[in-house]
Enzyme design. Structure first.
Site, PDB file in Angstrom:
ATOM      1  N   GLY A   8       0.818  -1.220   0.000  1.00  0.00           N
ATOM      2  CA  GLY A   8       0.000   0.000   0.000  1.00  0.00           C
ATOM      3  C   GLY A   8       0.844   1.259   0.000  1.00  0.00           C
ATOM      4  N   GLY A   9       2.065   1.141  -0.521  1.00  0.00           N
ATOM      5  CA  GLY A   9       2.995   2.279  -0.497  1.00  0.00           C
ATOM      6  C   GLY A   9       2.717   3.350  -1.543  1.00  0.00           C
ATOM      7  N   ALA A  10       1.676   3.136  -2.368  1.00  0.00           N
ATOM      8  CA  ALA A  10       1.290   4.189  -3.316  1.00  0.00           C
ATOM      9  C   ALA A  10       0.083   4.973  -2.805  1.00  0.00           C
ATOM     10  CB  ALA A  10       0.988   3.586  -4.690  1.00  0.00           C
ATOM     11  N   GLY A  11      -0.361   4.666  -1.587  1.00  0.00           N
ATOM     12  CA  GLY A  11      -1.488   5.395  -0.998  1.00  0.00           C
ATOM     13  C   GLY A  11      -1.001   6.596  -0.201  1.00  0.00           C
ATOM     14  N   PHE A  12      -1.898   7.132   0.578  1.00  0.00           N
ATOM     15  CA  PHE A  12      -1.634   8.377   1.309  1.00  0.00           C
ATOM     16  C   PHE A  12      -0.533   8.207   2.366  1.00  0.00           C
ATOM     17  CE2 PHE A  12      -3.526  10.778   5.118  1.00  0.00           C
ATOM     18  CZ  PHE A  12      -2.772  11.917   4.895  1.00  0.00           C
ATOM     19  N   ILE A  13      -0.772   7.393   3.383  1.00  0.00           N
ATOM     20  CA  ILE A  13       0.197   7.290   4.488  1.00  0.00           C
ATOM     21  C   ILE A  13       1.382   6.414   4.071  1.00  0.00           C
ATOM     22  CG2 ILE A  13       0.511   6.817   6.949  1.00  0.00           C
ATOM     23  CD1 ILE A  13      -2.579   6.899   7.211  1.00  0.00           C
ATOM     24  N   GLY A  14       1.103   5.360   3.291  1.00  0.00           N
ATOM     25  CA  GLY A  14       2.178   4.472   2.837  1.00  0.00           C
ATOM     26  C   GLY A  14       3.233   5.227   2.040  1.00  0.00           C
ATOM     27  N   THR A 123      -5.928   1.118  13.047  1.00  0.00           N
ATOM     28  CA  THR A 123      -6.610   2.395  13.243  1.00  0.00           C
ATOM     29  C   THR A 123      -7.233   2.491  14.634  1.00  0.00           C
ATOM     30  OG1 THR A 123      -8.592   3.598  12.552  1.00  0.00           O
ATOM     31  CG2 THR A 123      -8.542   1.287  12.008  1.00  0.00           C
ATOM     32  N   ASP A 124      -7.368   3.709  15.119  1.00  0.00           N
ATOM     33  CA  ASP A 124      -8.058   3.909  16.407  1.00  0.00           C
ATOM     34  C   ASP A 124      -9.540   3.527  16.312  1.00  0.00           C
ATOM     35  OD1 ASP A 124      -9.023   6.075  14.911  1.00  0.00           O
ATOM     36  OD2 ASP A 124      -8.484   7.610  16.391  1.00  0.00           O
ATOM     37  N   GLU A 125     -10.041   3.394  15.071  1.00  0.00           N
ATOM     38  CA  GLU A 125     -11.469   3.088  14.916  1.00  0.00           C
ATOM     39  C   GLU A 125     -11.820   1.691  15.401  1.00  0.00           C
ATOM     40  OE1 GLU A 125     -13.329   4.405  11.334  1.00  0.00           O
ATOM     41  OE2 GLU A 125     -11.825   5.955  11.015  1.00  0.00           O
ATOM     42  N   TYR A 147     -15.665  -1.132   7.783  1.00  0.00           N
ATOM     43  CA  TYR A 147     -14.229  -0.829   7.646  1.00  0.00           C
ATOM     44  C   TYR A 147     -13.483  -1.199   8.921  1.00  0.00           C
ATOM     45  CZ  TYR A 147     -10.032   2.027   8.235  1.00  0.00           C
ATOM     46  OH  TYR A 147      -8.755   2.442   8.538  1.00  0.00           O
ATOM     47  N   LYS A 151     -10.690  -4.112   9.788  1.00  0.00           N
ATOM     48  CA  LYS A 151      -9.349  -3.796  10.309  1.00  0.00           C
ATOM     49  C   LYS A 151      -9.101  -4.574  11.603  1.00  0.00           C
ATOM     50  CE  LYS A 151      -6.614  -1.279   9.074  1.00  0.00           C
ATOM     51  NZ  LYS A 151      -5.477  -1.481   8.119  1.00  0.00           N
TER      52      LYS A 151
HETATM   53  P1  NAD Z   1      -5.283   4.885   1.122  1.00  0.00           P
HETATM   54  O1  NAD Z   1      -6.665   4.447   0.770  1.00  0.00           O
HETATM   55  O2  NAD Z   1      -4.819   6.258   0.747  1.00  0.00           O
HETATM   56  O3  NAD Z   1      -4.209   3.878   0.460  1.00  0.00           O
HETATM   57  C1  NAD Z   1      -4.388   2.505   0.464  1.00  0.00           C
HETATM   58  C2  NAD Z   1      -3.353   1.914  -0.504  1.00  0.00           C
HETATM   59  O4  NAD Z   1      -3.470   0.495  -0.458  1.00  0.00           O
HETATM   60  C3  NAD Z   1      -3.571   2.340  -1.960  1.00  0.00           C
HETATM   61  O5  NAD Z   1      -2.345   2.657  -2.567  1.00  0.00           O
HETATM   62  C4  NAD Z   1      -4.181   1.083  -2.595  1.00  0.00           C
HETATM   63  O6  NAD Z   1      -3.900   0.971  -3.985  1.00  0.00           O
HETATM   64  C5  NAD Z   1      -3.529  -0.007  -1.777  1.00  0.00           C
HETATM   65  N1  NAD Z   1      -4.303  -1.248  -1.744  1.00  0.00           N
HETATM   66  C6  NAD Z   1      -5.624  -1.375  -1.466  1.00  0.00           C
HETATM   67  N2  NAD Z   1      -5.978  -2.683  -1.522  1.00  0.00           N
HETATM   68  C7  NAD Z   1      -4.848  -3.368  -1.821  1.00  0.00           C
HETATM   69  C8  NAD Z   1      -4.561  -4.739  -2.000  1.00  0.00           C
HETATM   70  N3  NAD Z   1      -5.536  -5.674  -1.901  1.00  0.00           N
HETATM   71  N4  NAD Z   1      -3.302  -5.118  -2.278  1.00  0.00           N
HETATM   72  C9  NAD Z   1      -2.317  -4.187  -2.398  1.00  0.00           C
HETATM   73  N5  NAD Z   1      -2.536  -2.860  -2.259  1.00  0.00           N
HETATM   74  C10 NAD Z   1      -3.787  -2.466  -1.970  1.00  0.00           C
HETATM   75  O7  NAD Z   1      -5.142   4.625   2.673  1.00  0.00           O
HETATM   76  P2  NAD Z   1      -4.352   5.438   3.797  1.00  0.00           P
HETATM   77  O8  NAD Z   1      -5.232   6.511   4.296  1.00  0.00           O
HETATM   78  O9  NAD Z   1      -2.998   5.745   3.325  1.00  0.00           O
HETATM   79  O10 NAD Z   1      -4.279   4.330   4.931  1.00  0.00           O
HETATM   80  C11 NAD Z   1      -3.163   3.448   5.008  1.00  0.00           C
HETATM   81  C12 NAD Z   1      -3.349   2.526   6.190  1.00  0.00           C
HETATM   82  O11 NAD Z   1      -3.462   3.301   7.378  1.00  0.00           O
HETATM   83  C13 NAD Z   1      -4.606   1.676   6.120  1.00  0.00           C
HETATM   84  O12 NAD Z   1      -4.290   0.382   6.592  1.00  0.00           O
HETATM   85  C14 NAD Z   1      -5.577   2.370   7.048  1.00  0.00           C
HETATM   86  O13 NAD Z   1      -6.478   1.452   7.610  1.00  0.00           O
HETATM   87  C15 NAD Z   1      -4.633   2.945   8.078  1.00  0.00           C
HETATM   88  N6  NAD Z   1      -5.083   4.176   8.775  1.00  0.00           N
HETATM   89  C16 NAD Z   1      -5.511   5.257   8.044  1.00  0.00           C
HETATM   90  C17 NAD Z   1      -5.884   6.416   8.724  1.00  0.00           C
HETATM   91  C18 NAD Z   1      -6.346   7.651   7.983  1.00  0.00           C
HETATM   92  O14 NAD Z   1      -6.814   8.608   8.622  1.00  0.00           O
HETATM   93  N7  NAD Z   1      -6.218   7.723   6.666  1.00  0.00           N
HETATM   94  C19 NAD Z   1      -5.822   6.471  10.120  1.00  0.00           C
HETATM   95  C20 NAD Z   1      -5.375   5.328  10.820  1.00  0.00           C
HETATM   96  C21 NAD Z   1      -4.998   4.193  10.125  1.00  0.00           C
HETATM   97  P1  TYD Z   2     -13.544  10.642   7.355  1.00  0.00           P
HETATM   98  O1  TYD Z   2     -12.556  11.582   6.788  1.00  0.00           O
HETATM   99  O2  TYD Z   2     -14.346   9.792   6.442  1.00  0.00           O
HETATM  100  O3  TYD Z   2     -12.747   9.756   8.413  1.00  0.00           O
HETATM  101  P2  TYD Z   2     -13.310   8.662   9.503  1.00  0.00           P
HETATM  102  O4  TYD Z   2     -14.701   8.332   9.172  1.00  0.00           O
HETATM  103  O5  TYD Z   2     -12.399   7.526   9.241  1.00  0.00           O
HETATM  104  O6  TYD Z   2     -13.145   9.316  10.835  1.00  0.00           O
HETATM  105  O7  TYD Z   2     -14.563  11.462   8.248  1.00  0.00           O
HETATM  106  C1  TYD Z   2     -14.107  12.271   9.322  1.00  0.00           C
HETATM  107  C2  TYD Z   2     -15.323  12.913   9.976  1.00  0.00           C
HETATM  108  O8  TYD Z   2     -15.937  13.796   9.027  1.00  0.00           O
HETATM  109  C3  TYD Z   2     -16.383  11.919  10.373  1.00  0.00           C
HETATM  110  O9  TYD Z   2     -16.960  12.325  11.617  1.00  0.00           O
HETATM  111  C4  TYD Z   2     -17.406  12.017   9.267  1.00  0.00           C
HETATM  112  C5  TYD Z   2     -17.304  13.456   8.824  1.00  0.00           C
HETATM  113  N1  TYD Z   2     -17.600  13.656   7.382  1.00  0.00           N
HETATM  114  C6  TYD Z   2     -18.591  14.570   6.977  1.00  0.00           C
HETATM  115  O10 TYD Z   2     -19.239  15.239   7.804  1.00  0.00           O
HETATM  116  N2  TYD Z   2     -18.845  14.707   5.646  1.00  0.00           N
HETATM  117  C7  TYD Z   2     -18.160  13.995   4.704  1.00  0.00           C
HETATM  118  O11 TYD Z   2     -18.447  14.176   3.487  1.00  0.00           O
HETATM  119  C8  TYD Z   2     -17.139  13.083   5.112  1.00  0.00           C
HETATM  120  C9  TYD Z   2     -16.374  12.284   4.118  1.00  0.00           C
HETATM  121  C10 TYD Z   2     -16.901  12.935   6.476  1.00  0.00           C
END
Ligand code: NAD
Ligand code: TYD
Length: 333
Positions: A8-14, A123-125, A147, A151
């Site tokens: 998942g290194g092409a995503g946001f946090i990765g 995730t904290d969720e 979701y 997780k």
């Molecule tokens: P993201 O959706 O931006 O990126 C996910 C990446 O995973 C993408 O590059 C996608 O192509 C890849 N991917 C999806 N399914 C795949 C599969 N089956 N095989 C290989 N690659 C696959 O997600 P993110 O926001 O960067 O989150 C990364 C991790 O951090 C996730 O595990 C998420 O649960 C966790 N996380 C995210 C947040 C947040 O606020 N975004 C907070 C806490 C934890």
């Molecule tokens: P989100 O970014 O989807 O993260 P998570 O659900 O994983 O916490 O949502 C963050 C907060 O914003 C959540 O309380 C839902 C709210 N939200 C809206 O009010 N409108 C929207 O369109 C989205 C995507 C989220």
């Protein structure tokens, strides 16, 4: 650690983690294994040095592909996931394939290949909502949407491999993350890019005062790195931003920073099962020397500027698959 597989290194946090590894550790090579779903984007790693960053397109739910790419790595850090709560409400099947089956494949491949470090990003969720105080790692899991349930399932399978087979699994549970390169379905980049286009900000009605704890993406990446290098196998580490804000506060901040007024706020039907508040205690990771460094005001300001200055990055995303999703998700609200 010399050769780290980042799934998942092409995503946001990765991708932030990949950039951090290449910057901080000159000896490290990265195998970036990513399926390139709608959320995966090679623009996010376009500056990675090809001599130290190999990209492999693959699915963690495909055991053979994963095993082949993992062979020769001494660590694996899993970011790959279906990551958006609202999409899991529209349909959860892929969430189970990737977030549960995919994690099983990672720990099983790591067991067979005797990989020395396995970090599962969670995730904290998984704790669910908390009205007062903050969850510790020992608190029970109570995920309340598909979701976070998926997780939690992945985490539990992962930890079972530590207890049963001694696979050195560490889990991190991060809070809501924000920063550059976040796919604009999540609230912050969605609201920023909509505001820049004078489009309505769809704030969930009844959820205006719901609270999320905002963690800057580079702080999250560094926290994962600390848990990877200094954490104890079999342990879980919370990574908290320490910036709890109500959704309405975040929304107003975005409007102020983009120079727009509150008439852009559109209250829409609430998310089913919308968790009211997330809050976690990161004292255990602080004990390993980690701190959340980014100030919230500065982080949000810099992030809004990044979206203002990088339209090339998000405009093409918002014109593709995103439109169909947006219509499905918000069309009748
Ligand atoms: P993201 O959706 O931006 O990126 C996910 C990446 O995973 C993408 O590059 C996608 O192509 C890849 N991917 C999806 N399914 C795949 C599969 N089956 N095989 C290989 N690659 C696959 O997600 P993110 O926001 O960067 O989150 C990364 C991790 O951090 C996730 O595990 C998420 O649960 C966790 N996380 C995210 C947040 C947040 O606020 N975004 C907070 C806490 C934890
Ligand atoms: P989100 O970014 O989807 O993260 P998570 O659900 O994983 O916490 O949502 C963050 C907060 O914003 C959540 O309380 C839902 C709210 N939200 C809206 O009010 N409108 C929207 O369109 C989205 C995507 C989220």
């Amino acid at each position: 650690m010399k050769r780290i597989m980042v799934t998942g290194g092409a995503g946001f946090i990765g991708s932030a983690f990949v950039r951090y590894q290449l910057r901080a550790y000159p000896d490290v090579h990265i195998v970036n294994f990513d399926k390139l779903t709608y959320a995966g984007n090679l623009d996010n790693v376009r500056e990675a040095d090809p001599a130290r960053h190999i990209f492999v397109r693959g699915d963690i739910a495909d055991f053979d592909a994963l095993y082949t790419a993992l062979n020769g790595c001494d660590a694996v850090v899993n970011f790959a996931a279906e990551s958006h709560v609202d999409r899991s409400i529209l349909g959860a099947s892929e969430f189970l394939d990737t977030n549960v089956r995919g994690v099983y494949n990672i720990v099983e491949a790591a067991r067979r290949l005797e990989v020395q470090h396995v970090l599962l990003v969670s995730t904290d969720e998984v704790y669910g909502s908390i009205s007062e105080g903050s969850f510790k790692e020992t608190d029970r899991l109570n995920p309340r949407n598909p979701y976070s349930a998926a997780k939690a399932g992945g985490e539990l399978v992962g930890m079972s491999y530590y207890h049963t087979f001694n696979v050195p699994v560490v889990v991190t549970r991060g809070s809501n993350t924000y920063g550059p390169y976040q796919y604009p379905e999540k609230v912050l980049p969605l609201f920023v890019t909509n505001a820049l286009d004078n489009e309505p900000l769809p704030l969930y009605k009844g959820g205006e005062r719901n609270v999320r704890d905002w963690l800057y993406v580079d702080d999250h990446a560094r926290g994962i790195d600390v848990a990877l290098r200094r954490g104890t196998p079999g342990e879980v580490y919370n990574i908290a931003g320490g910036n709890e804000r109500e959704n309405i506060t975040l929304t107003r901040k975005i409007l102020a920073l983009t120079g727009k007024d509150e008439s852009l706020i559109k209250l829409v039907a609430d998310r089913p099962g919308h968790d009211r508040r997330y809050s976690i205690d990161a004292g255990k990771l602080r004990g390993l020397g980690w701190r959340s460094e980014m100030d919230w005001d500065q982080g949000v300001t810099e992030t809004v500027h990044w979206y203002q200055e990088n339209e090339w990055w998000w405009r093409k995303i918002k014109s593709g698959e995103f439109r169909e999703y947006y219509q499905r998700q918000y069309g009748n609200r």
